[in-house]
Design a protein around this motif. Structure first.
Motif, PDB file in Angstrom:
ATOM      1  N   ALA A 164      78.802  32.016  26.711  1.00  0.00           N
ATOM      2  CA  ALA A 164      77.944  33.127  27.119  1.00  0.00           C
ATOM      3  C   ALA A 164      77.517  32.989  28.565  1.00  0.00           C
ATOM      4  O   ALA A 164      77.201  33.966  29.231  1.00  0.00           O
ATOM      5  CB  ALA A 164      76.721  33.184  26.211  1.00  0.00           C
ATOM      6  N   ALA A 165      77.525  31.737  29.069  1.00  0.00           N
ATOM      7  CA  ALA A 165      77.075  31.516  30.444  1.00  0.00           C
ATOM      8  C   ALA A 165      78.124  31.905  31.478  1.00  0.00           C
ATOM      9  O   ALA A 165      77.819  31.991  32.659  1.00  0.00           O
ATOM     10  CB  ALA A 165      76.694  30.053  30.619  1.00  0.00           C
ATOM     11  N   GLN A 166      79.374  32.095  31.039  1.00  0.00           N
ATOM     12  CA  GLN A 166      80.421  32.441  31.993  1.00  0.00           C
ATOM     13  C   GLN A 166      80.213  33.861  32.512  1.00  0.00           C
ATOM     14  O   GLN A 166      80.035  34.800  31.730  1.00  0.00           O
ATOM     15  CB  GLN A 166      81.801  32.334  31.328  1.00  0.00           C
ATOM     16  CG  GLN A 166      82.121  30.950  30.795  1.00  0.00           C
ATOM     17  CD  GLN A 166      81.912  29.892  31.855  1.00  0.00           C
ATOM     18  OE1 GLN A 166      82.574  29.898  32.881  1.00  0.00           O
ATOM     19  NE2 GLN A 166      80.978  28.976  31.605  1.00  0.00           N
ATOM     20  N   PRO A 167      80.221  34.067  33.825  1.00  0.00           N
ATOM     21  CA  PRO A 167      79.998  35.417  34.372  1.00  0.00           C
ATOM     22  C   PRO A 167      81.179  36.333  34.064  1.00  0.00           C
ATOM     23  O   PRO A 167      82.320  35.900  33.980  1.00  0.00           O
ATOM     24  CB  PRO A 167      79.885  35.159  35.881  1.00  0.00           C
ATOM     25  CG  PRO A 167      80.644  33.879  36.108  1.00  0.00           C
ATOM     26  CD  PRO A 167      80.436  33.053  34.868  1.00  0.00           C
ATOM     27  N   ALA A 168      80.867  37.601  33.887  1.00  0.00           N
ATOM     28  CA  ALA A 168      81.911  38.590  33.624  1.00  0.00           C
ATOM     29  C   ALA A 168      82.742  38.788  34.880  1.00  0.00           C
ATOM     30  O   ALA A 168      82.240  38.735  36.000  1.00  0.00           O
ATOM     31  CB  ALA A 168      81.280  39.900  33.182  1.00  0.00           C
ATOM     32  N   TYR A 169      84.046  39.008  34.679  1.00  0.00           N
ATOM     33  CA  TYR A 169      84.947  39.248  35.818  1.00  0.00           C
ATOM     34  C   TYR A 169      84.825  40.705  36.268  1.00  0.00           C
ATOM     35  O   TYR A 169      84.784  41.601  35.438  1.00  0.00           O
ATOM     36  CB  TYR A 169      86.384  38.955  35.411  1.00  0.00           C
ATOM     37  CG  TYR A 169      87.383  39.313  36.510  1.00  0.00           C
ATOM     38  CD1 TYR A 169      87.673  38.417  37.523  1.00  0.00           C
ATOM     39  CD2 TYR A 169      87.986  40.567  36.540  1.00  0.00           C
ATOM     40  CE1 TYR A 169      88.547  38.760  38.538  1.00  0.00           C
ATOM     41  CE2 TYR A 169      88.864  40.906  37.548  1.00  0.00           C
ATOM     42  CZ  TYR A 169      89.143  40.004  38.555  1.00  0.00           C
ATOM     43  OH  TYR A 169      90.001  40.342  39.562  1.00  0.00           O
ATOM     44  N   PRO A 170      84.804  40.938  37.589  1.00  0.00           N
ATOM     45  CA  PRO A 170      84.754  39.965  38.686  1.00  0.00           C
ATOM     46  C   PRO A 170      83.307  39.643  39.056  1.00  0.00           C
ATOM     47  O   PRO A 170      82.463  40.524  39.113  1.00  0.00           O
ATOM     48  CB  PRO A 170      85.463  40.696  39.817  1.00  0.00           C
ATOM     49  CG  PRO A 170      85.141  42.149  39.574  1.00  0.00           C
ATOM     50  CD  PRO A 170      85.050  42.314  38.081  1.00  0.00           C
ATOM     51  N   ALA A 171      83.062  38.382  39.327  1.00  0.00           N
ATOM     52  CA  ALA A 171      81.722  37.939  39.703  1.00  0.00           C
ATOM     53  C   ALA A 171      81.607  37.658  41.188  1.00  0.00           C
ATOM     54  O   ALA A 171      80.532  37.298  41.679  1.00  0.00           O
ATOM     55  CB  ALA A 171      81.363  36.688  38.909  1.00  0.00           C
ATOM     56  N   SER A 172      82.711  37.806  41.932  1.00  0.00           N
ATOM     57  CA  SER A 172      82.722  37.573  43.376  1.00  0.00           C
ATOM     58  C   SER A 172      83.838  38.416  43.987  1.00  0.00           C
ATOM     59  O   SER A 172      84.640  39.028  43.262  1.00  0.00           O
ATOM     60  CB  SER A 172      82.939  36.087  43.671  1.00  0.00           C
ATOM     61  OG  SER A 172      84.158  35.636  43.120  1.00  0.00           O
ATOM     62  N   PRO A 173      83.934  38.482  45.316  1.00  0.00           N
ATOM     63  CA  PRO A 173      84.945  39.318  45.949  1.00  0.00           C
ATOM     64  C   PRO A 173      86.380  38.948  45.556  1.00  0.00           C
ATOM     65  O   PRO A 173      86.682  37.787  45.282  1.00  0.00           O
ATOM     66  CB  PRO A 173      84.719  39.075  47.447  1.00  0.00           C
ATOM     67  CG  PRO A 173      83.272  38.710  47.542  1.00  0.00           C
ATOM     68  CD  PRO A 173      82.998  37.907  46.299  1.00  0.00           C
ATOM     69  N   VAL A 174      87.242  39.958  45.547  1.00  0.00           N
ATOM     70  CA  VAL A 174      88.659  39.786  45.238  1.00  0.00           C
ATOM     71  C   VAL A 174      89.448  39.961  46.532  1.00  0.00           C
ATOM     72  O   VAL A 174      89.234  40.922  47.279  1.00  0.00           O
ATOM     73  CB  VAL A 174      89.127  40.815  44.194  1.00  0.00           C
ATOM     74  CG1 VAL A 174      90.632  40.688  43.949  1.00  0.00           C
ATOM     75  CG2 VAL A 174      88.349  40.648  42.892  1.00  0.00           C
ATOM     76  N   LYS A 175      90.339  39.016  46.813  1.00  0.00           N
ATOM     77  CA  LYS A 175      91.175  39.098  48.019  1.00  0.00           C
ATOM     78  C   LYS A 175      92.527  39.706  47.661  1.00  0.00           C
ATOM     79  O   LYS A 175      93.168  39.304  46.691  1.00  0.00           O
ATOM     80  CB  LYS A 175      91.374  37.707  48.632  1.00  0.00           C
ATOM     81  CG  LYS A 175      92.142  37.718  49.953  1.00  0.00           C
ATOM     82  CD  LYS A 175      92.312  36.325  50.523  1.00  0.00           C
ATOM     83  CE  LYS A 175      91.006  35.750  51.006  1.00  0.00           C
ATOM     84  NZ  LYS A 175      91.211  34.456  51.718  1.00  0.00           N
ATOM     85  N   VAL A 176      92.956  40.687  48.458  1.00  0.00           N
ATOM     86  CA  VAL A 176      94.246  41.347  48.252  1.00  0.00           C
ATOM     87  C   VAL A 176      95.118  41.065  49.469  1.00  0.00           C
ATOM     88  O   VAL A 176      94.829  41.555  50.567  1.00  0.00           O
ATOM     89  CB  VAL A 176      94.088  42.868  48.053  1.00  0.00           C
ATOM     90  CG1 VAL A 176      95.436  43.494  47.706  1.00  0.00           C
ATOM     91  CG2 VAL A 176      93.062  43.171  46.972  1.00  0.00           C
ATOM     92  N   LEU A 177      96.176  40.269  49.299  1.00  0.00           N
ATOM     93  CA  LEU A 177      97.036  39.910  50.414  1.00  0.00           C
ATOM     94  C   LEU A 177      98.153  40.931  50.601  1.00  0.00           C
ATOM     95  O   LEU A 177      98.815  41.321  49.633  1.00  0.00           O
ATOM     96  CB  LEU A 177      97.640  38.518  50.214  1.00  0.00           C
ATOM     97  CG  LEU A 177      96.812  37.351  50.770  1.00  0.00           C
ATOM     98  CD1 LEU A 177      95.503  37.209  50.003  1.00  0.00           C
ATOM     99  CD2 LEU A 177      97.597  36.057  50.729  1.00  0.00           C
ATOM    100  N   VAL A 178      98.338  41.342  51.853  1.00  0.00           N
ATOM    101  CA  VAL A 178      99.392  42.278  52.231  1.00  0.00           C
ATOM    102  C   VAL A 178     100.305  41.562  53.214  1.00  0.00           C
ATOM    103  O   VAL A 178      99.828  40.978  54.196  1.00  0.00           O
ATOM    104  CB  VAL A 178      98.804  43.556  52.877  1.00  0.00           C
ATOM    105  CG1 VAL A 178      99.921  44.473  53.364  1.00  0.00           C
ATOM    106  CG2 VAL A 178      97.902  44.285  51.886  1.00  0.00           C
ATOM    107  N   GLY A 179     101.610  41.615  52.972  1.00  0.00           N
ATOM    108  CA  GLY A 179     102.555  40.878  53.805  1.00  0.00           C
ATOM    109  C   GLY A 179     103.035  41.614  55.044  1.00  0.00           C
ATOM    110  O   GLY A 179     104.023  41.213  55.657  1.00  0.00           O
ATOM    111  N   PHE A 180     102.333  42.677  55.418  1.00  0.00           N
ATOM    112  CA  PHE A 180     102.721  43.479  56.579  1.00  0.00           C
ATOM    113  C   PHE A 180     101.490  43.754  57.440  1.00  0.00           C
ATOM    114  O   PHE A 180     100.358  43.637  56.963  1.00  0.00           O
ATOM    115  CB  PHE A 180     103.359  44.792  56.125  1.00  0.00           C
ATOM    116  CG  PHE A 180     104.585  44.585  55.279  1.00  0.00           C
ATOM    117  CD1 PHE A 180     105.815  44.305  55.862  1.00  0.00           C
ATOM    118  CD2 PHE A 180     104.503  44.639  53.894  1.00  0.00           C
ATOM    119  CE1 PHE A 180     106.937  44.091  55.085  1.00  0.00           C
ATOM    120  CE2 PHE A 180     105.616  44.434  53.106  1.00  0.00           C
ATOM    121  CZ  PHE A 180     106.841  44.151  53.702  1.00  0.00           C
ATOM    122  N   PRO A 181     101.696  44.125  58.708  1.00  0.00           N
ATOM    123  CA  PRO A 181     100.557  44.344  59.607  1.00  0.00           C
ATOM    124  C   PRO A 181      99.705  45.545  59.190  1.00  0.00           C
ATOM    125  O   PRO A 181     100.156  46.405  58.429  1.00  0.00           O
ATOM    126  CB  PRO A 181     101.230  44.597  60.973  1.00  0.00           C
ATOM    127  CG  PRO A 181     102.615  44.063  60.846  1.00  0.00           C
ATOM    128  CD  PRO A 181     102.994  44.248  59.409  1.00  0.00           C
TER     129      PRO A 181
END
Length: 324
Positions: A23-40
């Motif tokens: 019960a102590a585990q925080p629900a997802y997402p509990a912090s920022p999510v990083k999205v990597l893009v392989g192009f400029p």
């Protein structure tokens, strides 16, 4: 407490402690999510991913931070995500480039079928066949006739060896039975610059990259490389319509996570992404960039990736193209 009594008590103790820990585990997402893009920044993939990420952040209540890591046909970003913690906090913007990278024999590329778990496809932007006005051709038939009359004299630009624009040119030459010279560049920007200057005569490039130059009468658009016409330029015919049956080198893009990411997390990401793709705000951004909306389940995306991997592996083997 005797040893036997202690051992007997362990299951009960575990049962008592485990629910409170869970019960102590925080629900997802509990912090920022990083999205990597392989192009400029500013590329079609970057624009699409930023539009989707902004909408997903609103729905999931955490920032989605787009991180551009260009290089090696997006393989640098792909490797970073494939080796990241599979917790849903690192996501990758997969594109056609990743299955093409993996199609080259012996390539040190991420295997998109084994190292990622699909979330959803998010969009598709066709390559557009454009020519410099000095070529004085008004349609694909005239271009093919000119290429046949002057074999090896027409030069087409691409954003690099093994990229979708490059393989578009190779497939066009193969299906139209013409010989052209490939001139690779380090990205679409310098390639388009030389095309505008007349140093090369034609190019297959993402619609969002070249349509502004077409509207300014600096380039002439002849066709799109997708199976269907694009909403961003509905008057442009497909190469399939014009007789090159089955021609398809459109630039698709989607979201994936490391292979061991929990299905429950993938489900939350997919639900948020689909809601984002349904929003009128996102669809307006897509239309302005000639990007068509795609939306898939995990199984649909898995089938699509397997089909693309098989198609491009066969094509690379047939043509003998070598990576950079």
């Amino acid at each position: 407490m005797k040893r036997r009594e202690l051992l007997a008590a362990v299951p009960a103790l575990a049962a008592a402690v485990l629910p409170s820990w869970t019960a102590a585990q925080p629900a997802y997402p509990a912090s920022p999510v990083k999205v990597l893009v392989g192009f400029p920044p500013g590329t079609a993939t970057d624009v699409a991913v930023r539009a989707v990420s902004e909408q997903m952040a609103r729905r999931l209540g955490q920032p989605f931070i787009v991180d551009n890591k260009p290089g090696a046909g997006s393989n640098i970003a792909a490797k970073a995500v494939a080796t990241a913690q599979p917790d849903g906090y690192t996501v990758f913007a997969i594109t056609i480039a990743n299955v093409i990278n993996a199609a080259f024999p012996g390539a040190n590329a991420v295997d998109p079928l084994k190292e990622f778990k699909p979330i959803t496809l998010i969009g598709n932007v066709p390559n557009v066949l454009v020519v410099h006005p000095s070529l004085k051709v008004a349609n694909v038939a005239e271009l093919i006739a000119l290429a046949k009359a002057r074999p090896g004299s027409l030069a087409y630009a691409s954003s690099g060896i093994g990229t979708s624009p490059h393989l578009s040119g190779e497939q066009f030459a193969l299906m139209a039975d013409v010989k052209m010279v490939h001139v690779p560049y380090k990205g679409s920007t310098p390639a388009v610059t030389d095309l505008l200057g007349g140093q090369v005569q034609l190019m297959f490039a993402p619609a969002s990259t070249v349509l502004p130059h077409v509207r300014a009468n600096k380039l002439v658009a002849l066709a799109v490389t997708s199976p269907r016409r694009t909403s961003g330029a509905p008057d442009l015919p497909t190469l399939d319509e014009l007789g090159l049956k089955g021609f398809d080198t459109s630039v698709w893009m989607g979201l994936v996570a490391p292979a061991q990411t929990p299905s429950s997390v993938i489900g939350k990401l997919r639900t948020a992404a689909h809601a984002a793709l349904d929003s009128s705000e996102l669809q307006a951004i897509y239309k302005a960039q000639a990007i068509d909306v795609l939306k898939t389940s995990d199984e649909e995306m898995s089938r699509f990736l397997r089909s693309e991997a098989a198609r491009w592996s066969k094509f690379v083997q047939h043509t003998g193209i070598k990576p950079e």
